[in-house]
Write an enzyme that holds these catalytic residues in place. Structure first.
Site, short mmCIF file in Angstrom:
data_model
loop_
_atom_site.label_atom_id
_atom_site.label_comp_id
_atom_site.label_asym_id
_atom_site.label_seq_id
_atom_site.Cartn_x
_atom_site.Cartn_y
_atom_site.Cartn_z
N GLY A 2 16.75 -32.69 13.31
CA GLY A 2 17.27 -32.69 11.94
C GLY A 2 17.72 -31.29 11.57
N GLN A 23 21.30 -37.61 0.42
CA GLN A 23 22.48 -37.96 -0.38
C GLN A 23 22.86 -36.84 -1.34
OE1 GLN A 23 21.69 -41.68 -2.37
NE2 GLN A 23 21.77 -42.87 -0.49
N GLU A 46 20.67 -32.77 -10.86
CA GLU A 46 19.59 -33.72 -10.57
C GLU A 46 18.39 -33.42 -11.46
OE1 GLU A 46 20.44 -34.99 -5.95
OE2 GLU A 46 19.14 -33.29 -6.28
N HIS A 59 10.43 -41.62 -4.80
CA HIS A 59 11.73 -41.50 -5.47
C HIS A 59 11.83 -42.65 -6.46
CE1 HIS A 59 15.98 -41.07 -6.23
NE2 HIS A 59 16.00 -39.97 -5.49
N ARG A 117 10.88 -36.04 -10.92
CA ARG A 117 10.70 -37.35 -10.30
C ARG A 117 9.36 -38.01 -10.54
NH1 ARG A 117 13.50 -36.36 -4.55
NH2 ARG A 117 15.49 -36.10 -5.60
N HIS A 165 9.13 -41.25 -0.57
CA HIS A 165 10.36 -40.52 -0.23
C HIS A 165 10.09 -39.23 0.53
CE1 HIS A 165 14.50 -39.33 -0.79
NE2 HIS A 165 14.17 -38.23 -1.46
N ARG A 178 7.98 -31.77 -5.44
CA ARG A 178 9.20 -31.08 -4.98
C ARG A 178 10.35 -31.29 -5.97
NH1 ARG A 178 13.84 -32.81 -1.85
NH2 ARG A 178 12.96 -34.90 -1.91
P1 FAD Z 1 14.30 -34.63 9.86
O1 FAD Z 1 15.69 -34.45 9.41
O2 FAD Z 1 13.64 -35.88 9.45
O3 FAD Z 1 14.28 -34.54 11.45
C1 FAD Z 1 13.12 -34.86 12.17
C2 FAD Z 1 13.48 -35.00 13.63
O4 FAD Z 1 12.30 -35.04 14.41
C3 FAD Z 1 14.25 -36.26 13.96
O5 FAD Z 1 15.27 -35.91 14.86
C4 FAD Z 1 13.21 -37.14 14.65
O6 FAD Z 1 13.73 -38.07 15.55
C5 FAD Z 1 12.40 -36.09 15.38
N1 FAD Z 1 11.04 -36.48 15.76
C6 FAD Z 1 10.04 -36.87 14.95
N2 FAD Z 1 8.92 -37.11 15.67
C7 FAD Z 1 9.24 -36.87 16.97
C8 FAD Z 1 8.52 -36.95 18.20
N3 FAD Z 1 7.23 -37.34 18.27
N4 FAD Z 1 9.18 -36.64 19.33
C9 FAD Z 1 10.48 -36.27 19.33
N5 FAD Z 1 11.21 -36.19 18.18
C10 FAD Z 1 10.59 -36.47 17.03
N6 FAD Z 1 16.50 -33.52 0.55
C11 FAD Z 1 17.33 -32.70 -0.11
O7 FAD Z 1 17.08 -31.49 -0.18
N7 FAD Z 1 18.45 -33.20 -0.71
C12 FAD Z 1 18.77 -34.51 -0.68
O8 FAD Z 1 19.79 -34.92 -1.21
C13 FAD Z 1 17.90 -35.41 0.00
N8 FAD Z 1 18.15 -36.74 0.04
C14 FAD Z 1 17.35 -37.53 0.79
C15 FAD Z 1 17.69 -38.88 0.92
C16 FAD Z 1 16.95 -39.71 1.75
C17 FAD Z 1 17.30 -41.16 1.88
C18 FAD Z 1 15.84 -39.17 2.46
C19 FAD Z 1 15.03 -40.04 3.36
C20 FAD Z 1 15.49 -37.84 2.30
C21 FAD Z 1 16.24 -37.01 1.48
N9 FAD Z 1 15.93 -35.67 1.33
C22 FAD Z 1 16.77 -34.85 0.63
C23 FAD Z 1 14.85 -35.06 2.09
C24 FAD Z 1 15.46 -34.32 3.30
O9 FAD Z 1 16.49 -35.11 3.84
C25 FAD Z 1 14.44 -34.04 4.36
O10 FAD Z 1 13.29 -33.48 3.82
C26 FAD Z 1 15.00 -33.05 5.39
O11 FAD Z 1 16.24 -33.50 5.85
C27 FAD Z 1 14.02 -32.92 6.53
O12 FAD Z 1 14.64 -32.24 7.58
P2 FAD Z 1 13.80 -31.97 8.90
O13 FAD Z 1 14.73 -31.31 9.85
O14 FAD Z 1 12.56 -31.30 8.55
O15 FAD Z 1 13.39 -33.42 9.42
C1 SIN Z 2 18.63 -37.86 -4.06
O1 SIN Z 2 19.81 -37.79 -3.73
O2 SIN Z 2 18.22 -38.38 -5.10
C2 SIN Z 2 17.62 -37.28 -3.15
C3 SIN Z 2 17.51 -35.85 -3.39
C4 SIN Z 2 16.25 -35.29 -2.80
O3 SIN Z 2 15.42 -36.02 -2.30
O4 SIN Z 2 16.10 -34.08 -2.89
#
Ligand code: FAD
Ligand code: SIN
Length: 528
Positions: free
Chosen positions: A13, A46, A112, A240, A286, A347, A382
């Site tokens: 991610g 999003q 937001e 959420h 939220r 969420h 958050r």
């Molecule tokens: P992630 O992007 O979740 O990546 C985790 C990675 O780890 C993935 O590739 C997964 O496959 C991998 N992984 C997990 N476990 C293992 C394992 N055991 N072995 C190998 N790989 C593994 N935040 C905002 O700031 N703004 C927004 O608008 C927003 N909108 C959101 C909307 C939705 C629908 C959701 C679900 C979340 C939203 N969030 C938003 C929250 C935000 O998207 C996440 O907190 C952030 O993207 C997390 O990033 P990350 O890299 O930490 O984890």
């Molecule tokens: C959203 O678009 O409402 C999600 C934003 C966030 O989780 O930070």
């Protein structure tokens, strides 16, 4: 796959990829990810990324909004640092090719809940997809990065695997890499690393209703917990307020940006209810909006409330929210004429693996970044769009730690290969699916938006039983993703229930009917 990398990154991610790209200038990088590379919470984000890029806005205002949302539990120093570095990270992403929405030449900024200004940098309503695409394109092209899809990290390698006892009194001191299951070959690799970056994201799947994709099973938090790394604030789970209520929609998120654009919440009689709960109405933080909806549902016996943006034209909505418009349309709803039925859904987990502002955990050689962590930024709740910001800022700050720790370490060749002697291919898969469903329902029913001591005790009893059954199954079985995920989900559920049980107050996202007010002596993080 190769048996060693200077830097092993778990997760593809925003956090994992942006760290990988930065350290790839200094050594070999293996990125392992359990599904396709893009499948992550990041990809579904999003609303956008909160950052002070407008001259009329200020760092101080963003800091204050974050502190208010965090309900007295944020670490102000961390908040300042992350907010200050935000604009630079946005500029870097743009330089890397991210195409954010513009008004004229300037970035278009959304609004937001909890934000006192328009400060959400976004790519229409699919910001995460744009961030993920930008980072993945570069990672794929980088000669020092190898990406391994469908590779699942089963366990972090620590002193435990060298035969030492690792316990609460004697936590692991070093991380030497990870055991990685190649899902197609069914083979577990021992992968050594000088530095391992845990960027495994969140744990929304622990709950029955969640906006999170299937990958969000809390693997990183559970693995770090088993290594006895420090974990904090797991009681603060963000719900959420507005996920689409439809039997086929699987809690699809309706972004808070829609409320930022003027959408109102109404009960099933069409009455607007938020102003009677908070003067900020639909744009309150939220936790407040989610609890207000929960209260309406319980008082009225309804299954959903409505989100109303019918004052906007179809063209306007399709321009700003193309993904959401299309999803609603696929369920027979036209946002410009129909009210959208919504309910809260799990969420984001504000707690996680404790790190300092340079991504260092309590274990040498193990860094962590993104949703898997507790850094002190979010406190008890958050602020919207602060998590992509956190992932982007901390992943860059992690680089200095990574280089320093890699310089201090060598590969630990004494680590044994994975030993699965005495295990068999399991016959009783029904136990896994049943226990997974049961766990998610228990968490939803007893550890949701409103909690009580009685419900938490029930949840703890059920979780313990599920733990015992699943551990026995795990010990006898050849390693597999569903069993490992279930094990991890149970560990995360336990951490949430335990943390919720020790907090004798209501604060931010944790609300207990037994202790309905904040208590000053409880104003501290919950460390495990
Ligand atoms: P992630 O992007 O979740 O990546 C985790 C990675 O780890 C993935 O590739 C997964 O496959 C991998 N992984 C997990 N476990 C293992 C394992 N055991 N072995 C190998 N790989 C593994 N935040 C905002 O700031 N703004 C927004 O608008 C927003 N909108 C959101 C909307 C939705 C629908 C959701 C679900 C979340 C939203 N969030 C938003 C929250 C935000 O998207 C996440 O907190 C952030 O993207 C997390 O990033 P990350 O890299 O930490 O984890
Ligand atoms: C959203 O678009 O409402 C999600 C934003 C966030 O989780 O930070």
């Amino acid at each position: 796959m190769a048996d060693r990398f200077d830097y092993l990154v778990v997760g593809s991610g925003a956090a994992g990829l942006s760290f990988a790209l930065a350290v790839a200038e200094h050594g070999s990088v293996g990125v392992v990810t359990k599904k396709e590379s893009a499948e992550s919470n990041t990809n579904y984000a999003q609303g956008g990324i909160a950052a002070v890029v407008d001259k009329a806005d200020s760092v101080e205002a963003h800091v204050q909004d974050t502190l208010i949302a965090g309900a007295g539990l944020c670490d102000e120093e961390v908040v300042r640092l992350v907010v200050q570095e935000g604009p630079r990270r946005i500029a870097e992403l743009e330089a890397q090719g991210a195409d954010f929405s513009k008004r004229g030449k300037a970035l278009h900024l959304g609004r937001e809940g909890g934000h006192s200004a328009h400060r959400i940098v976004h790519a229409a309503d699919a910001t995460g997809r744009e961030v993920e695409r930008t980072l993945l394109d570069q990672a794929r092209a980088h000669p020092n990065i190898q990406l391994f899809e469908y590779h699942y990290v089963v366990e972090l390698i620590t002193e435990h695997h060298l035969g030492e006892v690792v316990s609460r009194d004697k936590p692991a001191r070093h991380c030497y890499g990870a055991y990685v299951l190649d899902e197609d070959a069914g083979q577990v690799h021992r992968v050594l690393a000088k530095v391992t970056m845990l960027a495994t994201g969140g744990a929304g799947r622990v709950y029955l209703h969640t906006t999170n994709p299937a990958i969000a099973t809390g693997d990183g938090i559970a693995m770090a917990y088993r290594a006895k790394a420090r974990i904090a604030n797991m009681e603060f789970v963000q719900f959420h307020p507005t996920s689409l209520y439809h039997p086929d929609a699987d809690s699809f998120l309706i972004s808070e940006a829609v409320r930022g654009h003027g959408a109102l919440l109404r009960n099933t009689d069409g009455e607007r209810f938020m102003p009677s709960y908070d003067e900020r109405a639909e744009l309150a933080p939220r936790d407040i909006v989610a609890r207000a909806i929960d209260d309406q549902l319980k008082q009225r016996g309804d299954a959903f409330v409505y989100l109303d943006i019918t004052h906007e034209s179809r063209d306007e909505l399709m321009g700003h929210f193309p993904t959401i418009y299309e999803e609603c349309q696929s369920h027979g709803l036209d946002m410009s004429t129909d009210l959208i039925p919504v309910v809260p859904a799990a969420h984001y987990v504000c707690g996680g693996v404790v790190t300092d502002v340079d991504a260092q955990t309590s274990i040498h050689g193990l860094l962590a970044c993104g949703e898997v962590t507790y850094t002190g930024l979010h406190g008890a709740n958050r602020l919207a769009s602060n998590s992509l910001l956190e992932a982007l800022v901390l992943s860059q700050r992690a680089v200095a730690s990574a280089l320093r720790q890699a310089g201090e370490r060598s590969f630990e060749d004494a680590v044994p290969e994975w030993d699965d002697s005495g295990t068999e291919y399991p016959a009783e898969w029904v136990l896994v699916s049943h226990n997974r469903d049961e766990l998610r329902r228990v968490m939803w029913d007893y550890v949701g938006i409103v909690r009580s001591d009685h419900r938490l005790r029930r949840a703890m009893r059920r979780t313990r039983l599920l733990y015992e059954e699943t551990e026995e199954f795990y010990r006898k079985s050849k390693v597999s993703v569903p069993v490992c995920e279930l094990r991890n989900m149970i560990a995360v559920a336990y951490l949430i229930v335990r943390s919720a049980s020790v907090r004798k107050e209501s604060r931010g996202l944790h609300y207990s009917t037994d202790y309905p007010q904040p208590v000053e002596s409880e104003r501290h993080p919950t460390f495990i």
